[in-house]
Design an enzyme around this catalytic site. Structure first.
Site, mmCIF file in Angstrom:
data_model
loop_
_atom_site.group_PDB
_atom_site.id
_atom_site.type_symbol
_atom_site.label_atom_id
_atom_site.label_comp_id
_atom_site.label_asym_id
_atom_site.label_seq_id
_atom_site.Cartn_x
_atom_site.Cartn_y
_atom_site.Cartn_z
ATOM 1 N N GLU A 35 39.473 127.878 -64.971
ATOM 2 C CA GLU A 35 40.601 126.949 -65.077
ATOM 3 C C GLU A 35 41.867 127.529 -64.470
ATOM 4 O O GLU A 35 42.194 128.705 -64.682
ATOM 5 C CB GLU A 35 40.836 126.620 -66.553
ATOM 6 N N HIS A 36 42.546 126.683 -63.722
ATOM 7 C CA HIS A 36 43.796 127.059 -63.050
ATOM 8 C C HIS A 36 43.586 128.199 -62.067
ATOM 9 O O HIS A 36 44.510 128.975 -61.818
ATOM 10 C CB HIS A 36 44.896 127.411 -64.066
ATOM 11 N N GLY A 125 42.963 114.021 -68.529
ATOM 12 C CA GLY A 125 42.611 115.288 -67.898
ATOM 13 C C GLY A 125 41.176 115.309 -67.402
ATOM 14 O O GLY A 125 40.598 116.369 -67.179
ATOM 15 N N LEU A 126 40.585 114.125 -67.217
ATOM 16 C CA LEU A 126 39.210 114.061 -66.699
ATOM 17 C C LEU A 126 39.202 113.579 -65.248
ATOM 18 O O LEU A 126 38.198 113.063 -64.755
ATOM 19 C CB LEU A 126 38.353 113.147 -67.587
ATOM 20 N N SER A 128 40.924 111.173 -63.567
ATOM 21 C CA SER A 128 40.862 109.770 -63.189
ATOM 22 C C SER A 128 41.614 109.555 -61.875
ATOM 23 O O SER A 128 41.169 108.771 -61.033
ATOM 24 C CB SER A 128 41.353 108.860 -64.318
ATOM 25 N N SER A 129 42.699 110.286 -61.652
ATOM 26 C CA SER A 129 43.406 110.050 -60.383
ATOM 27 C C SER A 129 42.610 110.558 -59.187
ATOM 28 O O SER A 129 42.533 109.882 -58.158
ATOM 29 C CB SER A 129 44.820 110.617 -60.389
ATOM 30 N N GLU A 162 47.595 113.887 -52.732
ATOM 31 C CA GLU A 162 48.191 114.137 -54.044
ATOM 32 C C GLU A 162 49.324 115.163 -53.943
ATOM 33 O O GLU A 162 50.370 115.023 -54.565
ATOM 34 C CB GLU A 162 47.112 114.598 -55.034
ATOM 35 N N ASP A 174 39.335 118.953 -58.344
ATOM 36 C CA ASP A 174 39.014 117.615 -58.852
ATOM 37 C C ASP A 174 38.500 116.697 -57.749
ATOM 38 O O ASP A 174 37.512 115.974 -57.918
ATOM 39 C CB ASP A 174 40.253 116.981 -59.505
HETATM 40 C C1 GLA Z 1 44.080 119.987 -62.557
HETATM 41 C C2 GLA Z 1 44.182 120.160 -61.044
HETATM 42 C C3 GLA Z 1 43.067 121.063 -60.515
HETATM 43 C C4 GLA Z 1 42.977 122.365 -61.304
HETATM 44 C C5 GLA Z 1 42.967 122.078 -62.804
HETATM 45 C C6 GLA Z 1 43.044 123.344 -63.622
HETATM 46 O O1 GLA Z 1 42.929 119.264 -62.884
HETATM 47 O O2 GLA Z 1 44.114 118.930 -60.392
HETATM 48 O O3 GLA Z 1 43.267 121.331 -59.146
HETATM 49 O O4 GLA Z 1 44.001 123.243 -60.955
HETATM 50 O O5 GLA Z 1 44.038 121.245 -63.194
HETATM 51 O O6 GLA Z 1 41.913 124.128 -63.422
#
Ligand code: GLA
Length: 392
Positions: A35-36, A125-126, A128-129, A162, A174
């Site tokens: 993550e991140h 946070g799934l 959708s965009s 984006e 994503d």
């Molecule tokens: C969001 C961002 C991704 C990623 C995550 C964290 O979903 O769109 O690019 O950085 O946060 O892992």
């Protein structure tokens, strides 16, 4: 809602018949671990969901793109030769940002009427965009006559939309997984090279329960962009003190430690430490998942949650409450926040026959701690972006 039902609604808005109508869709995602770190040159391990965003599409023979959605009153009519004008729409800027980036990349954009319907929970946070962006790109390119779509390029152009059009400084994860997810598989993606492999998502006697914290949206985008800039500052400190790294995730923890004294701001050091330890955990997680050791996999997820909570500070009270409840419940191998954080969803690896009890307990205990009712989702690993061929 069935595809036929959506087509009926489409015709009630745009008129005509269903003759030239085509349907496209792209999934939301969870991230198992990593993550991140997509924007830090690391590895991520996402899974496409069965929840998707759908776009019903038909060329309109005009020089405009029309947008409508099943769950919003908004209607947009955008001129194809003025696509820079729609950055600040209440709804529609993701779609038109994608159209703009495709155009900039040299693709012909044909006038069309588009109708959106999504089952990816919005703002959870799934992704959708990202799934709206990728579905839009797939639709626009297909209507424009492209026969063999390059989904890697689609992901990159959607991320650019984006970043540059919408102003959210997200990484590539994503859009990439939404474009290229594979049924029954997770994807290990090297974000420095965009090389990827599929890994069978076989959790044995376990399943994934997604808990939506339903946390109110609070400056998610600002905080996200701030974390990204903190990582850039950490990397700059390292490189000003003898390092020559392109990305934080090129370093292991021992290498990072040699720079610790150069950090006058301990917070920036913790941000970097999350990145390097998360990269190591992610690689390890792929190994243990491949070997079928779900308990070890779950343990890594828990460690990842602690790291993003304490070192990266990208969780918040709701995600922390969901995690604390999850790891206290029976039958849980692992649990963590997933996605951008600051609210959004938790994923927990739960024994299949305990999943119902998990949800019941989580609902009660999470609400007791936060005053908010959570929502739950279950989903197998779904397919990436595609045209729906058999809807008639
Ligand atoms: C969001 C961002 C991704 C990623 C995550 C964290 O979903 O769109 O690019 O950085 O946060 O892992």
């Amino acid at each position: 809602m069935s595809y036929q039902e959506l087509v009926k609604q489409y015709i009630s808005i745009y008129g005509g018949t269903d003759t030239d109508i085509r349907i496209f869709e792209a999934p939301g995602r969870i991230n198992l671990i990593g993550e991140h770190i997509d924007y830090n040159g690391g590895h991520v391990f996402p899974v496409g969901l069965e929840y998707t965003n759908i776009v019903v599409a038909r060329p309109n023979g005009k020089n405009e793109i029309n947008l409508a959605a099943s769950d919003l009153p908004d209607r947009v009519c955008a001129k194809i030769d003025q696509l820079t004008d729609y950055k600040h729409l209440h709804w529609g800027s993701y779609q038109l940002g994608v159209a703009y980036e495709l155009q900039q990349a040299g693709f012909a954009i044909v006038g069309c009427d588009l109708y959106y319907h999504g089952t990816v929970p919005f703002g959870a946070g799934l992704s959708s965009s990202a799934s709206i962006e990728v579905a839009t790109a797939t639709a626009l390119l297909s209507l424009g006559g492209e026969e063999k779509l390059d989904f890697k390029q689609i992901a990159v152009l959607c991320q650019r939309a984006e970043n540059q059009y919408v102003g959210m400084n997200c990484g590539i994860m994503d859009q990439f997984i939404s474009a290229l997810a594979k049924k029954d598989h997770a994807m290990i993606l090297d974000c420095a090279t965009l090389d990827y492999q599929y890994v069978p998502l076989d959790l044995g006697r376990y399943t994934i329960v997604i808990t939506n914290t339903n946390a109110p949206h609070k400056l998610t985008e600002t905080q996200y962009n701030q974390r990204r800039s903190e990582c850039e500052q950490a990397l700059a400190i390292i490189n000003q003190n003898g390092g020559s790294y392109k990305y934080l995730c090129e370093m292991d923890e021992a290498a990072l430690k040699t720079y610790q004294d150069q950090f006058s701001d301990e917070m920036l050091y913790r941000r970097a430490r999350h990145c390097v330890t998360e990269e190591a955990r992610t690689k390890k997680a792929v190994e243990v998942l491949r070997s079928g050791d779900i308990e070890a996999f779950g343990q890594l997820l828990k460690e990842a949650n602690v790291s993003i909570r304490d070192d990266y500070e990208a969780t918040g009270p709701e995600l922390d409450a969901a995690y604390d409840v999850a790891v206290s419940l029976p039958g849980v191998a692992g649990s963590r926040m997933t996605g951008g954080g600051f609210g959004g969803c938790n994923i927990s690896i739960v024994e299949k026959d305990m999943a119902g009890a998990f949800e019941a307990q989580m609902a009660v205990q999470y609400e007791r701690r936060t005053g908010i009712k959570p929502s739950f989702y279950r989903s197998a690993a779904g397919e990436g972006a595609r045209e729906v061929k058999d809807w008639r």
